[in-house]
Design an enzyme around this catalytic site. Sequence first.
Site, PDB file in Angstrom:
ATOM      1  N   ARG A  22      -5.966   1.792   8.806  1.00  0.00           N
ATOM      2  CA  ARG A  22      -6.018   0.459   9.433  1.00  0.00           C
ATOM      3  C   ARG A  22      -7.063   0.427  10.541  1.00  0.00           C
ATOM      4  O   ARG A  22      -7.806  -0.546  10.661  1.00  0.00           O
ATOM      5  CB  ARG A  22      -4.645   0.047   9.979  1.00  0.00           C
ATOM      6  CG  ARG A  22      -3.639  -0.251   8.878  1.00  0.00           C
ATOM      7  CD  ARG A  22      -2.267  -0.584   9.438  1.00  0.00           C
ATOM      8  NE  ARG A  22      -1.797   0.531  10.247  1.00  0.00           N
ATOM      9  CZ  ARG A  22      -1.097   0.420  11.366  1.00  0.00           C
ATOM     10  NH1 ARG A  22      -0.749  -0.758  11.836  1.00  0.00           N
ATOM     11  NH2 ARG A  22      -0.726   1.500  12.027  1.00  0.00           N
ATOM     12  N   ASN A  40       0.370  -2.371   7.541  1.00  0.00           N
ATOM     13  CA  ASN A  40       1.145  -1.512   6.654  1.00  0.00           C
ATOM     14  C   ASN A  40       2.232  -2.333   5.973  1.00  0.00           C
ATOM     15  O   ASN A  40       2.839  -3.205   6.587  1.00  0.00           O
ATOM     16  CB  ASN A  40       1.798  -0.374   7.433  1.00  0.00           C
ATOM     17  CG  ASN A  40       0.841   0.720   7.814  1.00  0.00           C
ATOM     18  OD1 ASN A  40      -0.232   0.843   7.246  1.00  0.00           O
ATOM     19  ND2 ASN A  40       1.222   1.525   8.780  1.00  0.00           N
TER      20      ASN A  40
END
EC number: 3.6.1.7
Length: 93
Positions: A22, A40
């Site tokens: 990320r 997520n």
Amino acid sequence: MSASHIRMTAFVHGHVQSVGFRWWTRSRALELGLVGYAANQRDGRVLVVAEGARESVDALLAALRSGNTPGRVDAVIERFDDVRGDLTGFVEK
């Protein structure tokens, strides 16, 4: 925003959680001038939502598929929509 702007929603499959994926995605998106987020998912995927110039969104998608990401990307499933304009910055969720 002009017609050349687009929204991408992509689900990234593979070993992409707990590996800096990320953060890496956010860095690439900011370099490209995109807004959105990387989040997520409970099933192990990462959801990437990005809005901006079509060329920049395409470049982010290419980066996600490049093989040069943290972890391991097995597949990226994307769709494109009209820009909503409801995003600012690019964040990790």
